[in-house]
Design an enzyme around this catalytic site. Sequence first.
Site, short mmCIF file in Angstrom:
data_model
loop_
_atom_site.label_atom_id
_atom_site.label_comp_id
_atom_site.label_asym_id
_atom_site.label_seq_id
_atom_site.Cartn_x
_atom_site.Cartn_y
_atom_site.Cartn_z
N ASP A 13 0.71 -1.60 -0.19
CA ASP A 13 0.04 0.31 0.08
C ASP A 13 1.04 1.22 0.03
OD1 ASP A 13 -2.38 -1.84 -0.04
OD2 ASP A 13 -2.12 -1.91 2.49
N LYS A 16 1.97 2.20 -4.87
CA LYS A 16 2.36 1.72 -6.08
C LYS A 16 1.53 1.83 -7.77
CE LYS A 16 2.67 -2.45 -4.33
NZ LYS A 16 2.00 -2.21 -2.58
N GLY A 17 0.12 1.57 -7.50
CA GLY A 17 -0.99 2.33 -8.61
C GLY A 17 -0.70 3.36 -8.35
N ALA A 39 -4.12 -7.26 -3.63
CA ALA A 39 -3.55 -6.26 -3.78
C ALA A 39 -4.30 -5.44 -4.09
CB ALA A 39 -2.58 -6.73 -4.98
N GLY A 40 -4.89 -4.17 -4.03
CA GLY A 40 -5.59 -3.28 -3.98
C GLY A 40 -4.77 -2.07 -4.24
N HIS A 41 -4.89 -1.37 -6.03
CA HIS A 41 -3.79 -0.19 -5.78
C HIS A 41 -4.41 1.19 -6.82
CE1 HIS A 41 -0.46 -2.97 -6.82
NE2 HIS A 41 -0.27 -3.54 -5.90
N GLN A 223 1.93 -6.09 -3.02
CA GLN A 223 2.81 -6.35 -2.15
C GLN A 223 3.57 -5.40 -1.46
OE1 GLN A 223 1.45 -9.05 -2.80
NE2 GLN A 223 -0.61 -8.10 -3.05
N SER A 298 -7.35 -1.28 0.50
CA SER A 298 -7.87 -0.56 -0.29
C SER A 298 -8.71 -1.40 -0.28
CB SER A 298 -6.85 -0.56 -1.80
OG SER A 298 -6.53 0.74 -0.99
N THR A 299 -7.87 -3.24 -0.14
CA THR A 299 -9.43 -4.34 -0.17
C THR A 299 -10.11 -5.16 0.23
OG1 THR A 299 -7.44 -5.01 -1.62
CG2 THR A 299 -8.52 -7.03 -1.20
N ARG A 302 -9.57 -2.49 6.47
CA ARG A 302 -9.48 -2.60 7.71
C ARG A 302 -8.74 -1.63 7.67
NH1 ARG A 302 -6.10 -8.71 7.95
NH2 ARG A 302 -6.02 -7.76 5.35
N SER A 412 6.03 12.23 -3.70
CA SER A 412 4.25 12.30 -3.89
C SER A 412 3.76 13.33 -2.59
CB SER A 412 3.78 11.31 -4.02
OG SER A 412 2.59 10.77 -3.84
P1 GDP Z 1 -0.86 0.40 -3.42
O1 GDP Z 1 -1.29 -1.16 -3.31
O2 GDP Z 1 0.52 0.23 -3.06
O3 GDP Z 1 -0.84 1.14 -5.06
O4 GDP Z 1 -1.64 1.24 -2.30
P2 GDP Z 1 -3.06 1.87 -2.10
O5 GDP Z 1 -3.70 2.11 -3.45
O6 GDP Z 1 -3.32 0.01 -1.49
O7 GDP Z 1 -2.75 2.84 -0.96
C1 GDP Z 1 -2.44 4.25 -1.17
C2 GDP Z 1 -3.83 4.93 -0.72
O8 GDP Z 1 -2.87 5.92 -0.09
C3 GDP Z 1 -4.25 5.25 -2.16
O9 GDP Z 1 -5.75 5.68 -1.47
C4 GDP Z 1 -4.15 6.50 -2.59
O10 GDP Z 1 -4.81 6.83 -3.51
C5 GDP Z 1 -3.20 7.15 -1.48
N1 GDP Z 1 -1.99 7.94 -2.32
C6 GDP Z 1 -1.04 7.41 -3.04
N2 GDP Z 1 0.03 8.72 -3.01
C7 GDP Z 1 -0.70 9.75 -2.41
C8 GDP Z 1 -0.35 11.08 -1.54
O11 GDP Z 1 1.34 11.26 -1.80
N3 GDP Z 1 -0.83 11.42 -0.93
C9 GDP Z 1 -2.13 11.23 -0.19
N4 GDP Z 1 -2.60 11.42 1.16
N5 GDP Z 1 -2.44 10.32 -0.91
C10 GDP Z 1 -0.97 9.55 -1.69
P1 IMO Z 2 -1.12 -4.08 -2.23
O1 IMO Z 2 -0.57 -4.99 -3.50
C1 IMO Z 2 -0.95 -4.55 2.20
C2 IMO Z 2 -1.48 -8.69 3.83
C3 IMO Z 2 -2.79 -8.68 4.52
C4 IMO Z 2 -1.21 -10.08 5.12
C5 IMO Z 2 -0.99 -10.42 4.75
C6 IMO Z 2 -1.16 -11.99 3.86
O2 IMO Z 2 -2.42 -3.70 -2.22
O3 IMO Z 2 -0.01 -2.70 -1.41
P2 IMO Z 2 -2.28 -12.67 1.68
O4 IMO Z 2 -3.61 -12.26 1.59
O5 IMO Z 2 -1.83 -12.73 0.51
O6 IMO Z 2 -2.48 -14.33 2.81
O7 IMO Z 2 -2.34 -11.87 3.27
O8 IMO Z 2 -0.49 -9.54 3.67
N1 IMO Z 2 -1.54 -8.36 2.16
C7 IMO Z 2 -0.94 -7.22 1.82
N2 IMO Z 2 -1.72 -5.50 2.96
N3 IMO Z 2 -0.74 -4.74 0.69
C8 IMO Z 2 -1.12 -5.92 0.21
O9 IMO Z 2 -1.53 -5.17 -1.35
C9 IMO Z 2 -0.99 -6.98 0.63
N4 IMO Z 2 -1.58 -8.22 0.57
C10 IMO Z 2 -1.53 -8.89 1.28
O10 IMO Z 2 -2.77 -7.89 4.88
O11 IMO Z 2 -1.02 -9.15 6.43
MG MG Z 3 -2.51 -1.86 -1.61
#
Ligand code: GDP
Ligand code: IMO
Ligand code: MG
Length: 423
Positions: A13, A16-17, A39-41, A223, A298-299, A302, A412
Amino acid sequence: MKMDVLLGLQWGDEGKGKVVDVLAPQYDVVARFQGGPNAGHTLEFDGIKHVLHQIPSGIFRENITNIIGNGVVLDPVVLKKEIDGLQKFNIAFKKNLFISKKATIIIPTHKLLDAAYEKSKGDKKIGSTLKGIGPTYQDKIGRVALRVGDILASDFDEKYQALVEKHKTILSFYEFDLGQLPELEKVFFDAVEFFRGLNLVDSEYEVNGFLAEGKKVLAEGAQGSLLDIDFGSYPFVTSSTTMAAGACTGLGVPPSKIGEVYGIFKAYCTRVGSGPFPTELFDEDGEAMRKEGNEFGSTTGRPRRCGWIDLPALRYSIMINGVTQLFMMKGDVLNIFKEIKVCTHYQMPDGSTVDRLTYELDSSDIKPVYKTVPGWHQSLEAVESYDGFPNELKDYVTLLEKELGVPIKLVSVGPDRKQTILR
Ligand code: GDP
Ligand code: IMO
Ligand code: MG
């Protein structure tokens, strides 16, 4: 041409997305190489927020080919839902999305097994997203899994049944109620039918072919390195190789063809699920970070655990990935703090300090050692270039660069595509 790799350096999180979406115009191909619907990007542009789970983050760009590689575990149900949800954006899936026939399929009983295993662990649970990731990779390594190519064969239903029977034996050991299985299977087989109409390919030929033609390929990690099956905080990890090496095995690209390795980190630290987190904050600062950063999964939705930046952990991730450029995300979230803490070392129970993540390191025994620096304590909304950064933010970036030994090329300052400052 070489393939660039983009990875999260913390516990996922990191953003990356967003960054893949920002970099995408410089690339011809974006490819996912591991993970799956855990994953949730998130991508944000034109006032709309999109969360992608399995589809690569280049999908919104018209001229980019998106590949789901062999290293991914894929849930047809989630994929169908994602594609259905994106139909209104006129995305040319037939032209722009390719899926490896060698990717592994998540079937309904994998999700039930995930739930059964987690329940049996009680308070030692991993905190899995319950998407079936662990059980599916287990079957892959155990050489009994179903792969995407299998859905095209006439004996798919028999292969499916054979695997389900194995799973049922395990589930009965855990006394797991199978009442919901028929309904899950109905949805699954509908999705498999839909899946048969997508571009299913031997994607290692596609990716290597693109590189040979001089096209630019970006591998999108899921991840983060601290969730890696080998180097993460085991057993509180995911079940795949989340580090740069995973891009080779998950796409069929040789190590000699890896170019830049972009390492992404938050200006602080978060983790969702169980496991060690040395700099975790349990006070109002942690609460404020969660609120300001909107730190909810994002997924799964929590709440994410929050804490200060952890340099020993980042140095470790940089080392195992060979990171060549760093991108710092969510700088704006630290606007709220008058002072910011940076963990430079850990203190052991005997008073000695260490800066390594060794096998013996148990975060319950260690105390983070912090350096406190002044915050910028102002909004970054009007900032359009690095020169416009408040001095304290520039100092923070310079300090991290010095401590980490790799240049920070992107900062960012908000979730939108446009809120991105290049250096
Ligand atoms: P990923 O799994 O690595 O793609 O990240 P996620 O999407 O799960 O979580 C990142 C969260 O931070 C998302 O809600 C994005 O919209 C948000 N985000 C990304 N870059 C920034 C930033 O520079 N500032 C803020 N405030 N939010 C951001
Ligand atoms: P993105 O790509 C954050 C965490 C889960 C748990 C552990 C194992 O959005 O960054 P799993 O479902 O893989 O068996 O869970 O890994 N986890 C993540 N935490 N971002 C993710 O993906 C994750 N994918 C799995 O919360 O602790
Ligand atoms: Mg994510």
